[in-house]
Design a protein around this motif. Structure first.
Motif, PDB file in Angstrom:
ATOM      1  N   MET A   1     -42.548  44.079  37.693  1.00 49.56           N
ATOM      2  CA  MET A   1     -43.035  45.115  38.443  1.00 49.56           C
ATOM      3  C   MET A   1     -42.562  45.410  39.856  1.00 49.56           C
ATOM      4  N   ARG A   2     -42.085  46.629  40.094  1.00 45.99           N
ATOM      5  CA  ARG A   2     -41.680  46.848  41.589  1.00 45.99           C
ATOM      6  C   ARG A   2     -42.587  47.766  42.405  1.00 45.99           C
ATOM      7  N   ARG A 279     -57.044  38.066  44.958  1.00 49.79           N
ATOM      8  CA  ARG A 279     -55.993  36.985  45.113  1.00 49.79           C
ATOM      9  C   ARG A 279     -54.770  37.073  43.913  1.00 49.79           C
ATOM     10  N   ILE A 280     -53.499  36.941  44.315  1.00 50.78           N
ATOM     11  CA  ILE A 280     -52.467  36.667  43.520  1.00 50.78           C
ATOM     12  C   ILE A 280     -51.994  35.278  43.460  1.00 50.78           C
ATOM     13  N   GLY A 281     -51.788  34.857  42.391  1.00 48.50           N
ATOM     14  CA  GLY A 281     -51.334  33.475  42.287  1.00 48.50           C
ATOM     15  C   GLY A 281     -52.175  32.507  43.091  1.00 48.50           C
ATOM     16  N   GLY A 282     -53.177  32.819  43.465  1.00 44.23           N
ATOM     17  CA  GLY A 282     -54.095  31.886  44.467  1.00 44.23           C
ATOM     18  C   GLY A 282     -54.023  32.280  46.003  1.00 44.23           C
ATOM     19  N   GLY A 312     -44.129  38.370  36.709  1.00 43.16           N
ATOM     20  CA  GLY A 312     -45.293  38.680  36.247  1.00 43.16           C
ATOM     21  C   GLY A 312     -46.713  38.636  37.336  1.00 43.16           C
ATOM     22  N   LEU A 313     -47.893  38.941  37.254  1.00 40.48           N
ATOM     23  CA  LEU A 313     -48.806  38.640  38.237  1.00 40.48           C
ATOM     24  C   LEU A 313     -50.152  37.957  37.632  1.00 40.48           C
ATOM     25  N   ASP A 314     -50.593  36.995  38.447  1.00 36.16           N
ATOM     26  CA  ASP A 314     -51.837  36.302  37.725  1.00 36.16           C
ATOM     27  C   ASP A 314     -52.796  36.754  39.090  1.00 36.16           C
ATOM     28  N   TRP A 329     -65.292  34.920  40.355  1.00 32.41           N
ATOM     29  CA  TRP A 329     -63.801  35.631  40.090  1.00 32.41           C
ATOM     30  C   TRP A 329     -63.600  36.253  38.784  1.00 32.41           C
ATOM     31  N   SER A 330     -63.105  37.503  38.395  1.00 29.21           N
ATOM     32  CA  SER A 330     -62.496  37.772  37.222  1.00 29.21           C
ATOM     33  C   SER A 330     -61.139  37.675  37.303  1.00 29.21           C
ATOM     34  N   ARG A 331     -60.522  37.488  36.133  1.00 29.72           N
ATOM     35  CA  ARG A 331     -58.765  37.146  35.982  1.00 29.72           C
ATOM     36  C   ARG A 331     -58.369  37.959  35.092  1.00 29.72           C
ATOM     37  N   ALA A 332     -57.091  38.489  35.522  1.00 29.73           N
ATOM     38  CA  ALA A 332     -56.320  39.455  34.713  1.00 29.73           C
ATOM     39  C   ALA A 332     -54.737  38.912  35.057  1.00 29.73           C
ATOM     40  N   ARG A 333     -53.679  39.375  33.866  1.00 32.22           N
ATOM     41  CA  ARG A 333     -52.378  39.118  34.107  1.00 32.22           C
ATOM     42  C   ARG A 333     -51.640  40.357  33.830  1.00 32.22           C
ATOM     43  N   GLY A 334     -50.517  40.653  34.479  1.00 33.94           N
ATOM     44  CA  GLY A 334     -49.916  41.748  34.073  1.00 33.94           C
ATOM     45  C   GLY A 334     -48.235  41.731  34.678  1.00 33.94           C
TER      46      GLY A 334
END
Length: 334
Positions: A1-2, A279-282, A312-314, A329-334
């Motif tokens: 992703m950019r 948060r991204i990657g904690g 990728g994004l956590d 917290w809800s979590r998603a990946r993209g």
């Protein structure tokens, strides 16, 4: 992703014309009455937008100068006594300290004030007058910490995270004298809720009614008579909001550059959600990246910029209610 880097404001006048995003409706915090608490300043800094003063820090000055767009202040407050309550009413108090020409408004030329949230953190600093702060690395117009940290991204200036820019909230109001040497102005409770929820790093104070020949000063925290908020508490509320649902992450090519990535986030929010944490990657995402959701609007979407390209994004997302209560917290990946 950019993702692309946000563009700095082209001029401070553009910042002054920014549209407001508001939804309208060490000393301890001291109670004034049963449901009104006094929230004192905990840190403040006077900044200058003048070309040869943009690297100056006045973090330990005993006064703060409010001079149109040229000089202004950031002030943070102890709102710990407000946490767990809604806010029914909030009033800002400042004490004039000279520099006026006419003094027709309670001994000051200040009459109209712009107050906004601040969506990037900053260092108060140690400089007592115009000058660079090489020891304390305090905030300047150009940097949130002198020679140590920018205002969120390369090229950003303080105007990019206040006055309606960078998802900050702005409110304009009129000052009136109290009769005992202070000026007061009722402000929108949303500003105080932003402090309680942790979505703002203090408030920006800017003069909106004088002229370039006026140098209006107010007392700073260091003087012992610094700005404070009087907050009328509403109902106590300790219930956490429902966590975000239906979180979706997709790439956002229009927001990307050749070197940085972008993503678009969409989610569903409960009606009592005032703001969201991300948060991204904690690691926490800066507040200038995260808009406040519209009141009562369950669907929310926004772009994330300045990301590592093709990575990728956590994601972790939490809802925040106006009293400061947080969901899980809800979590998603993209």
């Amino acid at each position: 992703m950019r993702r692309s880097r946000p563009r700095p404001a082209s001029a401070l006048l553009a910042a002054l014309a920014a549209t407001c995003l508001l939804v309208f409706p060490t000393s301890r915090v001291q109670a004034q009455s049963e449901n009104v608490v006094r929230c004192p300043a905990t840190r403040d800094v006077w900044l200058s937008a003048m070309e040869d003063e943009r690297d100056f820090n006045m973090g330990r000055a005993r006064t703060l100068k409010l001079k149109l767009w040229q000089e202004f202040a950031l002030v943070d407050f102890d709102v710990s006594a407000v946490a767990g309550h809604t806010v029914d009413r909030a009033t800002l108090f400042i004490k004039p300290a000279g520099g006026h020409r006419l003094g027709l408004n309670g001994g000051s030329d200040l009459r109209w004030l712009t107050v906004s949230t601040v969506t990037h953190d900053w260092i108060e600093g140690r400089s007592r007058d115009y000058g660079t702060d090489r020891r304390g690395n305090g905030a300047t117009f150009n940097e949130s910490s002198y020679r140590a940290a920018n205002w969120g991204w390369d090229g950003a200036r303080v105007w990019d995270v206040i006055l309606g820019h960078g998802h900050s909230l702005r409110f304009d109001g009129r000052l009136s004298p109290t009769g005992d040497g202070w000026l007061k102005m009722e402000i929108d409770p949303t500003l105080v809720s932003s402090l309680v929820a942790g979505t703002s790093h203090g408030l920006a104070l800017m003069d909106g009614s004088t002229a370039v020949m006026v140098n209006s000063l107010i007392e700073s925290r260091e003087s012992g008579s610094g700005p404070y908020l009087a907050v009328e508490l509403g109902a106590a509320d300790s219930s956490p909001p429902t966590e975000p649902t239906s979180v979706r992450v997709i790439s956002d090519p229009p927001g990307a550059t050749e070197s940085r990535g972008a993503a678009r986030i969409s989610l569903q929010l409960a009606p009592d959600t005032f703001a969201i944490d991300l948060r991204i990657g904690g690691n926490p995402v800066d507040r200038w990246q995260i808009p406040h959701p519209g009141a009562g609007e369950p669907s929310h979407a926004f772009a994330l910029l300045d990301l590592e390209p093709n990575a990728g994004l956590d994601l972790e997302l939490a809802a925040i209610a106006a009293p400061g209560n947080r969901s899980s917290w809800s979590r998603a990946r993209g």
